[in-house]
Design an enzyme around this catalytic site. Structure first.
Site, mmCIF file in Angstrom:
data_model
loop_
_atom_site.group_PDB
_atom_site.id
_atom_site.type_symbol
_atom_site.label_atom_id
_atom_site.label_comp_id
_atom_site.label_asym_id
_atom_site.label_seq_id
_atom_site.Cartn_x
_atom_site.Cartn_y
_atom_site.Cartn_z
ATOM 1 N N GLU A 175 0.793 -1.224 0.000
ATOM 2 C CA GLU A 175 0.000 0.000 0.000
ATOM 3 C C GLU A 175 0.826 1.276 0.000
ATOM 4 O O GLU A 175 0.445 2.256 -0.635
ATOM 5 C CB GLU A 175 -0.969 0.003 1.192
ATOM 6 C CG GLU A 175 -2.019 -1.082 1.145
ATOM 7 C CD GLU A 175 -3.017 -0.903 0.011
ATOM 8 O OE1 GLU A 175 -3.052 0.183 -0.594
ATOM 9 O OE2 GLU A 175 -3.749 -1.862 -0.276
ATOM 10 N N SER A 176 1.947 1.279 0.711
ATOM 11 C CA SER A 176 2.717 2.533 0.787
ATOM 12 C C SER A 176 4.215 2.309 0.839
ATOM 13 O O SER A 176 4.946 3.199 1.257
ATOM 14 C CB SER A 176 2.290 3.337 2.024
ATOM 15 O OG SER A 176 2.689 2.687 3.224
#
Length: 447
Positions: A175-176
């Site tokens: 996700e990041s």
């Protein structure tokens, strides 16, 4: 209904993959935790009618849409009128006038957000190309380092929610990139822009109202509320409605701060989310398996579940040649057809799907978590000589299948259950392996 439909298709939209020094940017799938595709929270509607008072001129999708063109087609006065109309709807939804004024101070129409939303590439990546990045050597090494750095917090999170630290770390990684790329777009401006644009206005207005409720609760400030262009926020990219329903204050400071450099609340929120949807502690998402000669490919369906011992009786064994341990009932998944890796997937596969419905994403999270834990790569080779079909080619395949008497029940470019059934029907009728795989070879044969 799910936004992304990759349950059987091997090809998926190009993720955002950019290398930066030793850290890879996140692979940000379109579907967020509990987005409009996921029950039980209904995010596509709110209690009152939500219709923008003014909408920008529609720009044809066939041509590339530039920020300059969007600005030229969008009246600044129209956006201001929309904000004025939205204010009354927000107040009716419980947002105080003071919070609204504070949150919308300096809000802007962001043409680059609309550019991103409208200019969706029709080109796709194969699942192995996706996994080459999702579980790359860099992402694995960075995941091990990130997990070691946050070990005490992750162990406490695992103890509380029963979700293994490697799985939470893997979600964080996809996700990041372990917090390196959380998004810098102002969320209020992004959601206001998307709401005003009107393409999915009702959905984005519901997200915008949820974002204002977050600000009203004091969890963060408008300046700190940043994220992706589509409204996903924090280390593990929650959309606002998911945040309201599932985010947790793990640090005990009175705020559910998923934006902080300290990822504790974000990681705990991810674990709480997965736990809420039935995570089974100790159960794998899936395991690589060997299929026997003469396997009935009609059994490769998520709808068909059998105990590992029953699969073994049919000749389906673990990749090491032994019976798969009894992790509960499982299904056979062939994301690249008969020529690629075969999996036996369990309930936790479906739980990760709640985060993002794309098979490739679920396999990416699962495989990355396994690699962080110390497992090796898949033993079976992918059919790397294949390429993914473009959107237009998938549409052509659907038209040709239907014309040949194998009805796909629509031409939408999505290889869903109806198209897979049609492909299998065509394959059986022509003496091919009925694995339902939408390949270029199959399309050429149809042609």
């Amino acid at each position: 209904m799910r936004v992304l439909s990759f349950v059987v298709c091997c090809a998926l939209p190009l993720p955002e993959i950019v290398l930066a020094q030793a850290v890879e940017r996140s692979i940000r799938p379109e579907v967020r935790p509990n987005s409009e595709a996921v029950a039980p929270v209904k995010t596509a509607a709110v209690t009152s009618k939500i219709r923008p008072n003014a909408r920008p001129v529609i720009i044809k999708k066939e041509r590339a849409v530039t920020p300059a063109a969007i600005l030229a087609a969008t009246s600044d006065a129209g956006f201001k009128r929309w904000v004025s109309g939205f204010r009354s709807r927000a107040v009716s939804a419980g947002i105080s006038p003071a919070v609204f004024e504070r949150s919308f101070r300096g809000v802007q129409y962001l043409p680059k957000v609309i550019e991103r939303d409208r200019n969706q590439s029709e080109f796709t990546k194969t699942i192995w190309e996706y996994l080459d990045s999702a579980a790359s050597d860099t992402r694995i090494a960075n995941g091990k380092a990130a997990m070691a750095e946050q070990m005490s917090k992750l162990e406490a999170i695992e103890a509380k929610y029963g979700v293994e630290k490697e799985v939470v770390t893997a979600v964080w990684g996809l996700e990041s990139a372990y917090g390196e790329f959380r998004g810098e777009t102002p969320i209020v401006s992004a959601l206001a822009t998307l709401s005003y644009d009107g393409r999915r206005g009702r959905f984005f207005e519901s997200q915008l109202i949820a974002a204002l409720k977050i600000l009203q609760a004091g969890d963060t400030t408008p300046e700190n509320m940043t994220g992706s262009w589509a409204g996903a926020m924090g280390h593990t990219q929650f959309i606002p409605t998911s945040y309201l329903d599932y985010a947790v204050d793990f640090t005990g400071d009175g705020r559910r701060d998923i934006w902080s450099d300290d990822p504790a609340d974000a990681l705990a929120s991810t674990a709480a989310y997965l736990s809420r949807f039935g995570w089974v502690t100790g159960q794998p998402w899936g395991v690589e398996v060997k299929l026997p000669e003469g396997f009935d490919y009609g059994l490769a369906s998520r709808k068909i579940k059998k105990a590992p011992s029953d699969w073994a009786a049919l000749g389906v064994l673990g990749i090491d040649g032994t019976v798969v341990p009894n992790h509960g009932s499982g299904s056979i998944l062939l994301p690249a057809g008969a020529k690629g890796v075969a999996f036996m997937v369990f309930k936790n596969f479906s739980v990760i799907e709640r985060y993002n419905a794309a098979d490739a994403y679920v396999i990416g999270v699962g495989h990355l978590s396994d690699r962080i834990r110390g497992s090796g790569p898949f033993k079976t080779e992918w059919p790397r000589e294949d390429r993914a079909l473009t959107f237009k080619e998938r549409q052509q395949m659907q038209r040709l299948l239907s014309a040949a008497g194998f009805n796909t029940r629509g031409v939408d470019g999505k290889i869903g259950p109806n198209t897979v059934a049609a492909i299998r029907g065509f394959q059986k009728a022509n003496g091919l392996i009925p694995d339902g795989y939408a390949s270029l070879n199959l399309l050429n044969r149809l042609r």
